[in-house]
Design a protein around this motif. Structure first.
Motif, PDB file in Angstrom:
ATOM      1  N   ALA A 265       6.723  -4.648   7.950  1.00 17.41           N
ATOM      2  CA  ALA A 265       6.568  -5.679   6.923  1.00 17.41           C
ATOM      3  C   ALA A 265       5.106  -6.123   6.781  1.00 17.41           C
ATOM      4  N   LEU A 266       4.234  -5.531   7.574  1.00 20.82           N
ATOM      5  CA  LEU A 266       2.810  -5.888   7.641  1.00 20.82           C
ATOM      6  C   LEU A 266       2.136  -5.981   6.276  1.00 20.82           C
ATOM      7  N   THR A 267       2.518  -5.094   5.359  1.00 22.21           N
ATOM      8  CA  THR A 267       1.835  -5.065   4.067  1.00 22.21           C
ATOM      9  C   THR A 267       2.701  -5.586   2.916  1.00 22.21           C
ATOM     10  N   GLY A 268       3.906  -6.064   3.210  1.00 19.57           N
ATOM     11  CA  GLY A 268       4.713  -6.787   2.219  1.00 19.57           C
ATOM     12  C   GLY A 268       5.068  -6.017   0.961  1.00 19.57           C
ATOM     13  N   GLU A 269       5.320  -4.710   1.099  1.00 16.81           N
ATOM     14  CA  GLU A 269       5.591  -3.927  -0.113  1.00 16.81           C
ATOM     15  C   GLU A 269       7.042  -3.483  -0.228  1.00 16.81           C
ATOM     16  N   GLY A 270       7.920  -3.919   0.722  1.00 19.02           N
ATOM     17  CA  GLY A 270       9.288  -3.401   0.786  1.00 19.02           C
ATOM     18  C   GLY A 270      10.054  -3.514  -0.519  1.00 19.02           C
ATOM     19  N   LEU A 271       9.968  -4.665  -1.157  1.00 16.94           N
ATOM     20  CA  LEU A 271      10.757  -4.861  -2.374  1.00 16.94           C
ATOM     21  C   LEU A 271      10.200  -4.053  -3.543  1.00 16.94           C
ATOM     22  N   ALA A 272       8.874  -4.015  -3.680  1.00 17.76           N
ATOM     23  CA  ALA A 272       8.278  -3.234  -4.782  1.00 17.76           C
ATOM     24  C   ALA A 272       8.696  -1.771  -4.664  1.00 17.76           C
ATOM     25  N   LEU A 273       8.646  -1.266  -3.458  1.00 17.52           N
ATOM     26  CA  LEU A 273       8.979   0.142  -3.226  1.00 17.52           C
ATOM     27  C   LEU A 273      10.475   0.386  -3.429  1.00 17.52           C
ATOM     28  N   ARG A 330     -16.556  -9.389   6.034  1.00 19.29           N
ATOM     29  CA  ARG A 330     -17.865  -8.752   5.837  1.00 19.29           C
ATOM     30  C   ARG A 330     -17.820  -7.668   4.769  1.00 19.29           C
ATOM     31  N   LEU A 331     -16.622  -7.056   4.585  1.00 17.38           N
ATOM     32  CA  LEU A 331     -16.488  -5.959   3.615  1.00 17.38           C
ATOM     33  C   LEU A 331     -15.469  -6.356   2.543  1.00 17.38           C
ATOM     34  N   PRO A 332     -15.790  -7.362   1.740  1.00 16.91           N
ATOM     35  CA  PRO A 332     -14.781  -7.879   0.805  1.00 16.91           C
ATOM     36  C   PRO A 332     -14.296  -6.823  -0.195  1.00 16.91           C
ATOM     37  N   TRP A 333     -15.184  -5.883  -0.591  1.00 18.67           N
ATOM     38  CA  TRP A 333     -14.778  -4.869  -1.562  1.00 18.67           C
ATOM     39  C   TRP A 333     -13.691  -3.972  -0.985  1.00 18.67           C
ATOM     40  N   LEU A 334     -13.797  -3.694   0.345  1.00 24.30           N
ATOM     41  CA  LEU A 334     -12.819  -2.817   0.994  1.00 24.30           C
ATOM     42  C   LEU A 334     -11.460  -3.524   1.098  1.00 24.30           C
ATOM     43  N   PHE A 335     -11.524  -4.785   1.518  1.00 26.62           N
ATOM     44  CA  PHE A 335     -10.301  -5.577   1.635  1.00 26.62           C
ATOM     45  C   PHE A 335      -9.628  -5.702   0.264  1.00 26.62           C
ATOM     46  N   ASP A 336     -10.445  -5.981  -0.736  1.00 24.94           N
ATOM     47  CA  ASP A 336      -9.955  -6.127  -2.110  1.00 24.94           C
ATOM     48  C   ASP A 336      -9.284  -4.833  -2.595  1.00 24.94           C
ATOM     49  N   THR A 337      -9.929  -3.717  -2.313  1.00 27.40           N
ATOM     50  CA  THR A 337      -9.382  -2.423  -2.747  1.00 27.40           C
ATOM     51  C   THR A 337      -8.043  -2.150  -2.069  1.00 27.40           C
ATOM     52  N   ALA A 338      -7.973  -2.386  -0.760  1.00 27.26           N
ATOM     53  CA  ALA A 338      -6.726  -2.123  -0.020  1.00 27.26           C
ATOM     54  C   ALA A 338      -5.598  -3.009  -0.557  1.00 27.26           C
ATOM     55  N   VAL A 339      -5.869  -4.290  -0.729  1.00 24.50           N
ATOM     56  CA  VAL A 339      -4.828  -5.218  -1.216  1.00 24.50           C
ATOM     57  C   VAL A 339      -4.360  -4.803  -2.609  1.00 24.50           C
ATOM     58  N   ASN A 340      -5.280  -4.437  -3.472  1.00 25.49           N
ATOM     59  CA  ASN A 340      -4.879  -4.114  -4.843  1.00 25.49           C
ATOM     60  C   ASN A 340      -4.263  -2.721  -4.969  1.00 25.49           C
ATOM     61  N   GLN A 341      -4.554  -1.826  -4.027  1.00 28.71           N
ATOM     62  CA  GLN A 341      -3.816  -0.559  -3.974  1.00 28.71           C
ATOM     63  C   GLN A 341      -2.346  -0.829  -3.674  1.00 28.71           C
ATOM     64  N   LEU A 342      -2.119  -1.753  -2.719  1.00 28.31           N
ATOM     65  CA  LEU A 342      -0.738  -2.065  -2.341  1.00 28.31           C
ATOM     66  C   LEU A 342      -0.018  -2.850  -3.429  1.00 28.31           C
ATOM     67  N   ALA A 343      -0.770  -3.639  -4.188  1.00 30.39           N
ATOM     68  CA  ALA A 343      -0.144  -4.493  -5.200  1.00 30.39           C
ATOM     69  C   ALA A 343       0.173  -3.735  -6.485  1.00 30.39           C
ATOM     70  N   ARG A 344      -0.436  -2.567  -6.640  1.00 28.89           N
ATOM     71  CA  ARG A 344      -0.294  -1.781  -7.860  1.00 28.89           C
ATOM     72  C   ARG A 344       1.176  -1.411  -8.094  1.00 28.89           C
ATOM     73  N   PRO A 345       1.646  -1.401  -9.365  1.00 31.38           N
ATOM     74  CA  PRO A 345       3.021  -0.980  -9.618  1.00 31.38           C
ATOM     75  C   PRO A 345       3.298   0.383  -8.986  1.00 31.38           C
ATOM     76  N   VAL A 346       4.522   0.568  -8.483  1.00 25.29           N
ATOM     77  CA  VAL A 346       4.869   1.778  -7.749  1.00 25.29           C
ATOM     78  C   VAL A 346       5.439   2.815  -8.720  1.00 25.29           C
ATOM     79  N   GLY A 347       4.733   3.969  -8.818  1.00 25.45           N
ATOM     80  CA  GLY A 347       5.276   5.075  -9.594  1.00 25.45           C
ATOM     81  C   GLY A 347       5.342   4.816 -11.076  1.00 25.45           C
ATOM     82  N   ARG A 348       4.531   3.900 -11.575  1.00 22.39           N
ATOM     83  CA  ARG A 348       4.412   3.697 -13.022  1.00 22.39           C
ATOM     84  C   ARG A 348       2.970   3.964 -13.383  1.00 22.39           C
ATOM     85  N   PRO A 349       2.659   4.293 -14.643  1.00 24.69           N
ATOM     86  CA  PRO A 349       1.275   4.545 -15.004  1.00 24.69           C
ATOM     87  C   PRO A 349       0.394   3.358 -14.641  1.00 24.69           C
ATOM     88  N   ALA A 350      -0.825   3.650 -14.101  1.00 24.49           N
ATOM     89  CA  ALA A 350      -1.724   2.566 -13.656  1.00 24.49           C
ATOM     90  C   ALA A 350      -2.175   1.726 -14.833  1.00 24.49           C
TER      91      ALA A 350
END
Ligand SMILES: Cc1cc2nc3c(=O)[nH]c(=O)nc-3n(C[C@H](O)[C@H](O)[C@H](O)COP(=O)(O)OP(=O)(O)OC[C@H]3O[C@@H](n4cnc5c(N)ncnc54)[C@H](O)[C@@H]3O)c2cc1C
Length: 350
Positions: A265-273, A330-350
């Protein structure tokens, strides 16, 4: 083939099962939901609907009440370190009580005239051109029966799950949220997830390895403890979180949601997936191509599985856990990218 009673039996009336039933009904398939628990069904869950989950629900006409979530904030549990914040760039997520989510989905299921059968699924026999589900002929079975899926076991798809045996514990605190973010507080042995779920209610879920009480784990988070001033509900638990299936399909039986396997549950994506899997599984059934589902489901989950496994592995080590929040700050762009990769709709056009 004998006359089938239903095209699709859905085992499990959790969010993924109810969504699958709605998709099946829309695809013109006759469907029944078998769920032994009476609603509104509650469950130990962080209750953060990522933007991808909200998009899946909205496509089904389901708009549950809750509290908007602007993004994810990581904090040092001791209060000494820094914080890292990533905003969802494609619109907010939403914190939603599981009982509210269940009611919103069940309302649509009832409006569609989909029958709910309170018997659990206990026996599945594959007769080649049809299934016998508890003796009743049916074309397909969707196993949406959760983390410890009896259907997965019945059709021989259980697989051993290696790695850390983590559990989730959750309660609610009656008070106004102090943040629009899902806060993740890190301690050397646990993470505490704080999700605003209503104007006067906050959910607190703690993830850790087996053997500790919720109250003892919360002692790791003195700053959070001070924030939690309202009355607390009783604690619910779930786990072990890591579950695997050999495949997400066996002939006419497809596994959707947690039933098909779960990392953490670490990344909170269970329901989206799970909601995306429900949509894709029904597309496969409606096209008469159930054999395509396993490959499509794997592809749907790949991005989440890779990120969750990587974070889980890294944070098994105490020095990494200590440095995680400062590094994310220290690396906000990396954190931001990881979070928004996970938040992206699953299996729908970006
Ligand atoms: C602590 C924790 C925090 C989490 N936080 C988040 C989060 O913030 N965001 C997020 O998206 N996800 C989160 N998750 C994951 C999320 O809770 C699950 O991915 C989600 O509940 C899966 O839904 P489901 O419908 O597949 O299964 P479930 O919700 O478990 O539903 C399964 C249903 O099947 C029924 N059932 C069981 N056996 C049978 C049977 N034999 N016949 C018929 N029915 C049966 C059960 O009664 C149950 O109602 C979290 C999980 C945990 C444990």
């Amino acid at each position: 083939m004998p006359d089938v009673v239903h095209d699709v039996v859905v085992a499990g009336g959790g969010p993924v099962g109810l969504a699958a039933a709605l998709h099946a009904h829309r695809a013109g398939l006759s469907v029944v939901v078998r769920e032994p628990r009476t609603g509104p069904i509650d469950k130990a869950c962080g209750e953060g609907l990522m933007p991808g989950a909200l998009a899946e629900l909205a496509a089904l006409g389901v708009h549950p009440r809750g509290h908007d979530l602007a993004g994810i904030r990581y904090l040092d549990g001791s209060g000494a370190g820094r914080a890292a914040t990533a905003r969802f760039t494609r619109g907010p997520g939403r914190g939603v009580r599981r009982t509210v989510l269940h009611d919103a989905l069940a309302e649509q299921v009832t409006a569609a005239g989909i029958p709910l059968d309170p018997r659990p699924v206990t026996a599945v026999v594959d007769r080649g051109d049809h299934l016998l589900v508890d003796g009743e002929p049916t074309r397909h079975l969707l196993g949406a029966d959760g983390l410890h899926s009896p259907v997965r076991h019945l059709v021989g798809l259980d697989a051993p799950a290696a790695g850390r045996r983590r559990f989730g514990l959750r309660c609610h605190v009656q008070q106004a949220p102090w943040t629009p973010y899902v806060e993740v507080h890190w301690s050397p042995r646990a993470e505490a997830y704080v999700t605003p779920v209503d104007d006067d209610l906050v959910g607190v879920a703690v993830l850790a390895e087996a053997g500790s009480r919720f109250e003892d784990l919360l002692d790791d988070f003195p700053v959070l403890q001070e924030r939690l001033t309202g009355d607390r509900t009783r604690v619910r638990g779930a786990g072990p979180l890591r579950q695997r299936s050999r495949s997400r399909s066996a002939g006419r039986v497809l596994l959707v949601g947690d039933a098909g396997g779960y990392v953490d549950a670490l990344t909170g994506e269970g329901l989206a997936l799970g909601l995306a899997q429900a949509r894709v599984a029904v597309e496969c059934l409606a096209a008469g191509r159930p054999e395509r589902y396993d490959r499509l489901a794997r592809r749907l989950g790949l991005r989440h599985e890779l990120l969750t496994h990587a974070l889980l592995r890294a944070t098994a080590h105490a020095p990494v856990r200590r440095r995680l929040v400062p590094a994310a700050a220290r690396l906000p762009w990396l954190f931001d990218t990881a979070v928004n990769q996970l938040a992206r709709p699953v299996g729908r056009p970006a």
